[in-house]
Design an enzyme around this catalytic site. Structure first.
Site, PDB file in Angstrom:
ATOM      1  N   SER A 245      42.158  34.476  33.644  1.00 39.44           N
ATOM      2  CA  SER A 245      41.757  35.685  34.369  1.00 39.44           C
ATOM      3  C   SER A 245      41.700  36.853  33.400  1.00 39.44           C
ATOM      4  CB  SER A 245      42.745  35.980  35.489  1.00 39.44           C
ATOM      5  OG  SER A 245      43.959  36.431  34.917  1.00 39.44           O
ATOM      6  N   LYS A 246      41.329  37.992  33.932  1.00 43.75           N
ATOM      7  CA  LYS A 246      41.115  39.183  33.095  1.00 43.75           C
ATOM      8  C   LYS A 246      42.334  39.532  32.251  1.00 43.75           C
ATOM      9  CE  LYS A 246      37.347  41.974  34.795  1.00 43.75           C
ATOM     10  NZ  LYS A 246      36.901  42.845  35.855  1.00 43.75           N
ATOM     11  N   ARG A 247      43.517  39.218  32.755  1.00 43.12           N
ATOM     12  CA  ARG A 247      44.677  39.645  31.965  1.00 43.12           C
ATOM     13  C   ARG A 247      44.844  38.818  30.688  1.00 43.12           C
ATOM     14  NH1 ARG A 247      49.066  36.439  32.766  1.00 43.12           N
ATOM     15  NH2 ARG A 247      48.720  34.922  34.416  1.00 43.12           N
TER      16      ARG A 247
END
Ligand code: GLU
Length: 473
Positions: A245-247
């Protein structure tokens, strides 16, 4: 749109989110490769039923990412929302067949039943009294949804090409909704109708859709349509084992191109290897991938994204890439001063040291610097008084060199180093500082040749007597 073709038809069916997710790109790649390998067709379907998210730019971002990777569809894309009437038509056909029913349970009634089941610690199941109601008893005015009559006995088995045999008891399948009370089709219905109408034979997608497949089969069976071959591919995980994911950093394909300076063939190769293997081969070309790809090579367990591996592959493809092409990628990063011909000439040297396009640009920057050059800290430290005196002698020596080529410059300076009793490194260090303003660059003879006689000598001379030096003492 219907297709009777016996050949393989795959599809990639993204929902616009604002970018092409790197995991989606891998799904697209597997579909593309499977179709190519089997001489079939690979289609695109934009699942744009979430109207708020399906903006023009969000859709354009998907085409942009696919285009960059060379994974465009073989035919113009299908847009799901535009086919709502067709989806509703199938729901009505199921109603007419008695395979679906109008359910007049209100949201309040459903919530009440759900709460009751919870209080009694039972799994909630839609058990609508409308399932077997005679159509003649359907109220004319009241709002209703259309539900499928899911089988309640027996079990359903999928022979998944990646997951293997997966069986679910039919008692676990709810009478899910096909048409909402406003008449709009649900996702579950739309996917089945579109896949059927597009003639899709193989559904290759993320394993987050495996549960949906069992529900989709209920619709397929009710319509008497052929169940496609399924291949549910494991998700991509981040380095920490959580779903990517984006993190974890960039997840949009555009960021790999723009922010990280990747080449599409490197991303293509990396995504291929992420979850699919052919022995321990790492570098696999597009043509080889088409030849070798099959679903049997797709692993059942999720793979972890390894940025270092991707960077190494990118370095490999940069070294293989055409110099003029690399120059045209680097030029916009340098700005209006960039000279394509000079960049192309420098590329064989620059690409030996770069893992991404930004590193290429950083390596090329010295070519376009204005005099007097800004020195970085390490370069400035090298330019001692002794070094400047040495640069004066080098400049004098080179100014009489008539053959300004790598070979002649090398012979000349090697001779000079010997005469002076100095190692070549002793010469090269201050020269590199004076010529590039940094301490890393292509080989020093290449730097001289690339800059050309006039510019090279001017840069050396500028450090012999720096413009800002105080000569009055
Ligand atoms: N639109 C779905 C998604 O983006 C894919 C649906 C499918 O492949 O069946 O996850």
């Amino acid at each position: 749109m219907a297709s009777d073709s016996a050949g393989v038809v795959t599809r990639f069916a993204p929902s616009p989110t604002g970018f092409l997710h790197i995991g989606g790109a891998r799904t697209a790649l597997f579909n593309w490769l499977y179709a190519r390998h089997h001489g079939g067709k690979y289609l695109l379907r934009i699942e744009d039923t979430d109207r708020a998210r399906s903006t023009e730019p969000a859709i354009a971002a998907i085409f942009d990412g696919l285009g960059w990777l060379g994974l465009e569809g073989d035919e113009p894309a299908t847009f799901q929302f535009a086919r709502s009437n067709r989806h509703a038509e199938v729901a009505h056909e199921l109603l007419a067949k008695g395979a679906a029913y109008r359910c007049y349970l209100t949201p309040d009634e459903l919530a009440e039943r759900r709460a009751k089941a919870q209080a009694e610690r039972r799994t909630f199941r839609i058990d609508s009294e409308w399932r077997d109601a005679d159509p003649s008893s359907w109220p004319a005015e009241a709002p209703y949804v259309v539900r499928i009559k899911a089988p309640r006995e027996g079990e359903t088995t999928i022979e998944d090409e990646v997951q293997g045999r997966v069986t679910v008891a039919n008692s676990e399948l709810d009478d899910f909704v096909l048409l909402r009370s406003d008449g709009t089709p649900t996702y579950m219905l739309a996917v089945v109708v579109d896949d059927h109408d597009m003639g899709v034979t193989h559904v290759i997608r993320g394993d987050d859709h495996l549960n949906n497949a069992f529900r989709q089969i209920v619709i397929l069976d009710a319509m008497g349509w052929q169940v496609p071959v399924y291949a549910h591919v494991p998700m991509i995980l981040g380095a920490d084992g959580a779903k990517l994911s984006k993190r974890h950093g960039a997840v949009g394909v555009d960021a790999y191109r723009d922010e990280m300076g990747m080449l599409p063939e490197a991303v293509f190769n990396y995504l291929l290897r992420l979850g699919w293997g052919h022995g321990d081969r790492e570098e696999i070309s597009r043509e080889e991938a088409i030849e070798l790809f099959d679903l049997a090579g797709v692993g059942k367990s999720p793979s972890r994204f390894d940025l270092k591996k991707l960077l190494n592959l990118n370095g490999h493809y940069i070294r293989e890439a055409d110099d003029a092409r690399l120059a045209s990628l680097v030029a916009p990063l340098i700005g209006p001063d960039a000279d394509l011909a000079l960049l192309t000439e420098a590329m064989p040297q620059l690409k030996l040291r770069a893992k991404d396009v930004h590193e290429l640009a950083a390596g090329a920057a010295f070519l376009f610097k204005q005099r007097p050059l800004q020195m970085d800290e390490k370069a400035a430290a090298l330019l001692t008084d002794d070094a400047r005196a040495l640069l004066a002698r080098i400049s004098a020596r080179l100014s009489s060199e008539s053959d300004w080529t790598v070979a002649a410059l090398e012979a000349n300076l090697k001779g000079f180093a010997e005469e002076q009793g100095l190692g070549l490194g002793k010469l090269a260090q201050p020269m590199r500082a004076a010529l590039t303003g940094t301490t890393t660059s292509p080989g020093i003879f290449d730097v001289l040749a690339l800059l050309g006689r006039e510019e090279a000598l001017a840069r050396l001379d500028a450090q012999v007597e720096p413009a800002d030096a105080d000569h009055t003492a």
